[in-house]
Every structure is written in structure tokens, then in C-alpha cells.
Scaffold this motif. Structure first.
Motif, PDB file in Angstrom:
ATOM      1  N   PRO A 261      25.691 -44.271 -48.582  1.00 50.54           N
ATOM      2  CA  PRO A 261      24.287 -43.873 -48.515  1.00 50.54           C
ATOM      3  C   PRO A 261      23.394 -44.898 -49.204  1.00 50.54           C
ATOM      4  CG  PRO A 261      25.669 -42.068 -49.314  1.00 50.54           C
ATOM      5  CD  PRO A 261      26.515 -43.290 -49.311  1.00 50.54           C
ATOM      6  N   ARG A 262      22.175 -45.011 -48.726  1.00 48.97           N
ATOM      7  CA  ARG A 262      21.220 -45.895 -49.365  1.00 48.97           C
ATOM      8  C   ARG A 262      20.698 -45.240 -50.645  1.00 48.97           C
ATOM      9  NH1 ARG A 262      22.009 -47.513 -44.787  1.00 48.97           N
ATOM     10  NH2 ARG A 262      21.548 -49.597 -44.027  1.00 48.97           N
ATOM     11  N   GLY A 263      20.516 -46.076 -51.657  1.00 48.11           N
ATOM     12  CA  GLY A 263      20.051 -45.550 -52.929  1.00 48.11           C
ATOM     13  C   GLY A 263      21.200 -45.073 -53.801  1.00 48.11           C
ATOM     14  N   GLU A 264      20.883 -44.283 -54.792  1.00 46.91           N
ATOM     15  CA  GLU A 264      21.879 -43.779 -55.743  1.00 46.91           C
ATOM     16  C   GLU A 264      22.866 -42.854 -55.050  1.00 46.91           C
ATOM     17  OE1 GLU A 264      22.028 -41.080 -59.856  1.00 46.91           O
ATOM     18  OE2 GLU A 264      20.113 -41.591 -58.897  1.00 46.91           O
ATOM     19  N   LEU A 265      24.156 -43.050 -55.344  1.00 48.30           N
ATOM     20  CA  LEU A 265      25.185 -42.208 -54.739  1.00 48.30           C
ATOM     21  C   LEU A 265      25.152 -40.817 -55.356  1.00 48.30           C
ATOM     22  CD1 LEU A 265      27.660 -41.850 -52.889  1.00 48.30           C
ATOM     23  CD2 LEU A 265      29.074 -42.649 -54.802  1.00 48.30           C
ATOM     24  N   LYS A 266      24.958 -39.815 -54.524  1.00 49.42           N
ATOM     25  CA  LYS A 266      25.005 -38.421 -54.951  1.00 49.42           C
ATOM     26  C   LYS A 266      26.026 -37.696 -54.094  1.00 49.42           C
ATOM     27  CE  LYS A 266      20.150 -38.294 -56.412  1.00 49.42           C
ATOM     28  NZ  LYS A 266      18.824 -37.634 -56.238  1.00 49.42           N
ATOM     29  N   LEU A 267      26.744 -36.747 -54.724  1.00 53.51           N
ATOM     30  CA  LEU A 267      27.808 -36.030 -54.036  1.00 53.51           C
ATOM     31  C   LEU A 267      27.461 -34.555 -53.907  1.00 53.51           C
ATOM     32  CD1 LEU A 267      30.887 -37.584 -55.913  1.00 53.51           C
ATOM     33  CD2 LEU A 267      29.773 -38.406 -53.826  1.00 53.51           C
ATOM     34  N   LEU A 269      28.911 -30.441 -53.222  1.00 58.61           N
ATOM     35  CA  LEU A 269      29.867 -29.615 -53.964  1.00 58.61           C
ATOM     36  C   LEU A 269      31.313 -29.917 -53.591  1.00 58.61           C
ATOM     37  CD1 LEU A 269      28.002 -26.177 -53.897  1.00 58.61           C
ATOM     38  CD2 LEU A 269      28.133 -27.842 -55.765  1.00 58.61           C
ATOM     39  N   LEU A 270      31.539 -30.518 -52.425  1.00 55.29           N
ATOM     40  CA  LEU A 270      32.881 -30.889 -51.998  1.00 55.29           C
ATOM     41  C   LEU A 270      33.234 -32.324 -52.374  1.00 55.29           C
ATOM     42  CD1 LEU A 270      32.934 -29.282 -48.425  1.00 55.29           C
ATOM     43  CD2 LEU A 270      33.909 -28.356 -50.550  1.00 55.29           C
ATOM     44  N   GLY A 271      32.325 -32.981 -53.107  1.00 56.72           N
ATOM     45  CA  GLY A 271      32.583 -34.352 -53.520  1.00 56.72           C
ATOM     46  C   GLY A 271      32.313 -35.378 -52.443  1.00 56.72           C
ATOM     47  N   GLN A 272      31.508 -35.025 -51.437  1.00 61.83           N
ATOM     48  CA  GLN A 272      31.199 -35.941 -50.351  1.00 61.83           C
ATOM     49  C   GLN A 272      29.855 -36.626 -50.586  1.00 61.83           C
ATOM     50  OE1 GLN A 272      32.820 -34.111 -46.343  1.00 61.83           O
ATOM     51  NE2 GLN A 272      31.427 -32.668 -47.304  1.00 61.83           N
ATOM     52  N   PRO A 273      29.703 -37.873 -50.159  1.00 70.96           N
ATOM     53  CA  PRO A 273      28.399 -38.538 -50.289  1.00 70.96           C
ATOM     54  C   PRO A 273      27.322 -37.781 -49.527  1.00 70.96           C
ATOM     55  CG  PRO A 273      30.116 -40.108 -49.710  1.00 70.96           C
ATOM     56  CD  PRO A 273      30.721 -38.748 -49.565  1.00 70.96           C
ATOM     57  N   ILE A 274      26.137 -37.725 -50.104  1.00 71.38           N
ATOM     58  CA  ILE A 274      25.013 -37.059 -49.454  1.00 71.38           C
ATOM     59  C   ILE A 274      24.144 -38.125 -48.787  1.00 71.38           C
ATOM     60  CG2 ILE A 274      22.928 -35.675 -49.807  1.00 71.38           C
ATOM     61  CD1 ILE A 274      24.328 -34.393 -52.220  1.00 71.38           C
ATOM     62  N   TYR A 275      23.972 -37.985 -47.493  1.00 77.65           N
ATOM     63  CA  TYR A 275      23.128 -38.905 -46.731  1.00 77.65           C
ATOM     64  C   TYR A 275      21.773 -38.255 -46.496  1.00 77.65           C
ATOM     65  CZ  TYR A 275      27.320 -41.687 -45.840  1.00 77.65           C
ATOM     66  OH  TYR A 275      28.442 -42.459 -45.988  1.00 77.65           O
ATOM     67  N   GLY A 276      20.729 -39.071 -46.458  1.00 78.53           N
ATOM     68  CA  GLY A 276      19.377 -38.538 -46.304  1.00 78.53           C
ATOM     69  C   GLY A 276      18.589 -39.273 -45.245  1.00 78.53           C
ATOM     70  N   GLU A 277      17.266 -39.116 -45.303  1.00 82.20           N
ATOM     71  CA  GLU A 277      16.380 -39.691 -44.296  1.00 82.20           C
ATOM     72  C   GLU A 277      16.467 -41.221 -44.263  1.00 82.20           C
ATOM     73  OE1 GLU A 277      12.395 -38.370 -44.636  1.00 82.20           O
ATOM     74  OE2 GLU A 277      12.875 -36.231 -44.405  1.00 82.20           O
ATOM     75  N   ARG A 278      16.751 -41.843 -45.394  1.00 82.99           N
ATOM     76  CA  ARG A 278      16.850 -43.303 -45.430  1.00 82.99           C
ATOM     77  C   ARG A 278      18.042 -43.813 -44.628  1.00 82.99           C
ATOM     78  NH1 ARG A 278      16.716 -45.391 -51.476  1.00 82.99           N
ATOM     79  NH2 ARG A 278      16.726 -47.389 -50.349  1.00 82.99           N
ATOM     80  N   ASP A 279      18.984 -42.927 -44.349  1.00 86.99           N
ATOM     81  CA  ASP A 279      20.187 -43.323 -43.613  1.00 86.99           C
ATOM     82  C   ASP A 279      20.068 -43.059 -42.117  1.00 86.99           C
ATOM     83  OD1 ASP A 279      21.833 -43.976 -46.026  1.00 86.99           O
ATOM     84  OD2 ASP A 279      21.441 -41.866 -46.454  1.00 86.99           O
TER      85      ASP A 279
END
Length: 481
Positions: A261-267, A269-279
Motif C-alpha cells: 500500500p502507498r503510505g504508512e503500512l497499516k494492517l 484485524l487479520l494482519g492484512q495490509p489495508i489498501y485505500g484510495e491512493r492505491d
């Protein structure tokens, strides 16, 4: 099959069959897809090890030997058969003989194995038809890429697709290899000074006998880098050292490796990367670049194809649906278990930010009976994902975050980098029925990957299986209508 590699350039395909390694996108699958007028793609990743293991298993059907008989570099086929072919296959309990691991510089004999392996897979994918065939490679797996490209070009590959990195120097390498000239790539080495550089070099003259290097040029394949952002596509189109012919625009739902993911890596509850609008890629801006593009990652449905065409794309790249079809390289047992899991709702996919030693997020199928890879004893005996590191004394060493922890730390690696890492090289070979046997009598366990849209398999599977033709027919039905 036509022997002339200069096949006519076809109309752009609506469907690119994704290049899934190791050996999932094999010659059988690519051949089947290309025969139906779409772009069949073989995986070139670790193809040298795939070839020598098939030979050690007795070459069922004689396909490897049939293709090697057409390999143009004199003496190489005999050299390979003498060293690796076992007519009766390996004796029970015998592990596979390993190839030397790649380094910055390897012997001509080691290069010849890779060139021949890429030729064999491409030749078989093209056998019996004159339609285009592509090859997929990972930019991150740097060291074998140049000889792999050359071998595929000797067999007339029409398209090269590369992701997992920024392949800005590949177009120039394709230009050089098409004239049998030396090709060079900048080698990624940790610890280099700002003004320092290391290079990977492949010279076709090194694998041909003296005075035998051809003068007739090879077809220069089209080049489609895999991108996850318009900015990267624009940079590659403007600043690559040769022509870029199009793009595969891949989103986070795609199987295998994903862009982080672009920006700071956030996970979650299942420990998966969270992707957002920037992606999310702006497809209108992609279209403005003026080059054809295909949408990958969650687009492998009839509706996905229609939406891609409406957005100005040439079509879609599809992996998951083809991965579990009859012609793919996955073992029958894995296909059966995954399709059964899809039917009863027990199969799902998790994006693991730690599994791959490359540092890229990697998709893993969560399925009962397929969790054993987490418990394998650490070893690194294939080395395709090793990273190069320059020590203070100037020597370049190689390490992998999936190798034994003590070994990795002795080479200067941080112990925390080993947490959760899996041996993708060995696990993915196990997926296609080529697992290594271990000294303790164990068998290397598989690591199964898939895109997020694994549930879509239910739409094409009948009585527990389906063909590549079923996939293409299902995807295109509303477009034809």
C-alpha cells in the motif's frame, strides 16, 4: 508449428492469461489459451529448475526431449540429457539433483541450462499454432532474467510481461538480445556507495560455440510492465531505455505478489495490509498515456471485462480462473481441494505482509490441509529470491530472509526480518508436483496462492473441474452479446 519466429503481430487480445509461477502457467495452459486467440503466457520464473526436475522424473510424454531436439545451440541438448535425464525417473527416496545457485557471475554451462529451459517452455507453448505466446518474469528475481529472456526469444516469444519491481532497463535488454548482442542490467546490491554500481551481464556469444553466433536477428517481443500506479506507468513510458508497448494495471486483489500500500503500512484485524484510495489507479489517466493496457486483479469476470473495455482498456489479465483449470501446472490434488473448498465455502485468501522474503505482500490460500508449510525446516537450496549485499571488504554475498535464522544473521541480516518468512521457491515447486525430498524423509510442502476472487471458480467449474476454454467462453459471453 511455424519455425520462423517472425509471426505476424496479431490484434490485441481481450484476455491475457496471467503468468503464474512457478510452473502454474505452464506450456500446456499457454498453448491452450493462445490456440483460442487470446494471449497465453508461460511463467519463466525458476524455469531452469523446472526443466531439470522434469528430466529427472523421466520426462513423461517426452515433451522436454521433443522441444530440446529443436534447440538451436549445438551440443546443449545432449549436454542436458546426459547430465539430468533419467529414463526410469528417480529411484524412490532420491532427492532432485540441484542446479548451482545464481550469482552475479555464473558459468556458461549454467547460463545454457537457463537459455534452454526458457526455449523449451516457449517452444512447447507455440507448438501446433501460429498465435502469439507471452512470458512472465519477476523483476525482483534479477539474476536469471537475461538468459531466460534470450531463450524465450530464440523460440519466438511475442510478449514479455514483468512485475514485482521497476523494469526500466528491460526494453533496452530486449533490443540488444534481438541482435544477439550483450545485454546489461543494473544489479540491485545492498550496501553500495552512492557513486557505486554493479551490473548483471549476459552475452549470447558465451553460450554459442565459437564462430556459431547467428547473424539473423530475433523478433523483439512487445514489453508490458506490470504497474500499480499511473505515475509509474508514465515514468516507464518516458524513461525506459527502449520501447514500452503497453501495461498490465494490477490492483491489490491479484494473486501472488502485490505492490505494498502507498503510505504508512497499516494492517486489519487479520494482519492484512489495508489498501485505500491512493492505491486505486485512475484509468482515465492511464488511457491518456496513449498505450494499450489490461486490468488485472479482481477483473476476471464477465462484468469485469465489460467494465475494462468501457474504461478504455484493451481487456483484462486473468490469473485465478486459469490457475485451477485442467491445463494449469498445479497438481490435481491441489485443484481438487481448492475447488471443493470453494464449493463448501471453506477456501479463502489472506494477504500476508510477511510471507515473501522479497518484502512484497503475498496472497496465501487458507484451506484445511494446506497449512503445513508454516512448519517446514528452514533451508535455502534454490536461492532465486536471495538478495545481494556488499560487505565492508568489498565482497558481494547473498542472503535470504527465509534461510536459517542464524545463517541470515551471520550475513548481516536483522533477525526480525526472518519473522513469518516462507520459502516460496520450494513451496511453489511443490505446488506443481516437483517437491524436494529432505534428509529426514519429509517432502517439501506446498504454498498455494490465489487472487481474492477465488469464489469465482464456482461459476466455471462443473463436476469438479473445467478447462481454459471454459474460462474464455464464460468471460467473453456478455461482450459477444
Amino acid at each position: 508449428m511455424a519455425s520462423d519466429p517472425f509471426v505476424p503481430t496479431p490484434a490485441l487480445p481481450r484476455i491475457i492469461q496471467g503468468g503464474m509461477g512457478i510452473g502454474v502457467s505452464n506450456w500446456r495452459l499457454a498453448n491452450a489459451v493462445s490456440r483460442l486467440g487470446q494471449l497465453g503466457v508461460i511463467s519463466g520464473t525458476v524455469i531452469d529448475t523446472v526443466l531439470v526436475r522434469r528430466l529427472q522424473d523421466g520426462d513423461p510424454g517426452g515433451h522436454m526431449r521433443r522441444a530440446l531436439a529443436h534447440f538451436p545451440i549445438p551440443g546443449v541438448a545432449d549436454e542436458l540429457l546426459t547430465r539430468y535425464f533419467l529414463p526410469e525417473g528417480r529411484a524412490p527416496g532420491t532427492p532432485y539433483h540441484l542446479l548451482p545457485m545464481y550469482r552475479q557471475v555464473v558459468t556458461s554451462a549454467r547460463q545454457r541450462v537457463t537459455v534452454a529451459a526458457a526455449f523449451v517452455e516457449t517452444w512447447l507453448a507455440r507448438e501446433g499454432h501460429d498465435n502469439a505466446v507471452g512470458m512472465n518474469l519477476l523483476t525482483k528475481v534479477q539474476m536469471p532474467n537475461l538468459p531466460t529472456l534470450y531463450g524465450a526469444m530464440l523460440a519466438g516469444v511475442a510478449t514479455v510481461i514483468m512485475g514485482a519491481g521497476i523494469p526500466r532497463e528491460i526494453p533496452g535488454a530486449l533490443d540488444a538480445l534481438s541482435t544477439h548482442s550483450k545485454a546489461t542490467l543494473k544489479f540491485d546490491v545492498e550496501g553500495l556507495g552512492r557513486e557505486d554500481a554493479e551490473y548483471l551481464t549476459f552475452d549470447p556469444a558465451d553460450v554459442w560455440p565459437e564462430h556459431a553466433l547467428p547473424t539473423e536477428p530475433l523478433r523483439r517481443p512487445d514489453f508490458y510492465p506490470v504497474v500499480s500506479a499511473v505515475s509509474l506507468a508514465a515514468t516507464l513510458a518516458r524513461k525506459s531505455n527502449g520501447k514500452v508497448n503497453g501495461f498490465v494495471v494490477e490492483g491489490p486483489p491479484a494473486g501472488g505478489h502485490n505492490a505494498p500500500p502507498r503510505g504508512e503500512l497499516k494492517l486489519d484485524l487479520l494482519g492484512q495490509p489495508i489498501y485505500g484510495e491512493r492505491d486505486v489507479v485512475d484509468l482515465q489517466k492511464m488511457a491518456e498515456l496513449g498505450l494499450p493496457f489490461w486490468i488485472a486483479g479482481g477483473a476476471g469476470t464477465p462484468d469485469g471485462l465489460c467494465r475494462a473495455l468501457e474504461a478504455g482498456a484493451a481487456g483484462i489479465q486473468v490469473g485465478t480462473l486459469f490457475a485451477f483449470c485442467d491445463e494449469s501446472g498445479l497438481t490435481p490434488e491441489i485443484k481438487r481441494d481448492v475447488l471443493a473448498g470453494v464449493t463448501d465455502g471453506t477456501a479463502n485468501v489472506r494477504t500476508d505482509p510477511r510471507a515473501s522474503p522479497t518484502g512484497y505482500p503475498f496472497k496465501l490460500v487458507q484451506l484445511k490441509g494446506h497449512e503445513q508449510a508454516a512448519e517446514r525446516e528452514r533451508c535455502c537450496d534454490l536461492g532465486y529470491l536471495r538478495e545481494a549485499v556488499k560487505r565492508e571488504d568489498g565482497r558481494i554475498i547473498y542472503r535470504c530472509a527465509s534461510e536459517p535464522i542464524g545463517t541470515f544473521v551471520k550475513k548481516g541480516g536483522a533477525e526480525g526480518e526472518t519473522d513469518g518468512r516462507k520459502c516460496l521457491c520450494n513451496g511453489l515447486l511443490a505446488d506443481i508436483g516437483l517437491p524436494q525430498l529432505r534428509d529426514d524423509g519429509g517432502v517439501e510442502p506446498p504454498i498455494v496462492t490465489s487472487g481474492d476472487d477465488i469464489a469465482s471458480l464456482a461459476a466455471v467449474a462443473h463436476d469438479g473441474h473445467y478447462s481454459a476454454g471454459d474460462v474464455i467462453e464464460w468471460l467473453q459471453a456478455p461482450v459477444r452479446a
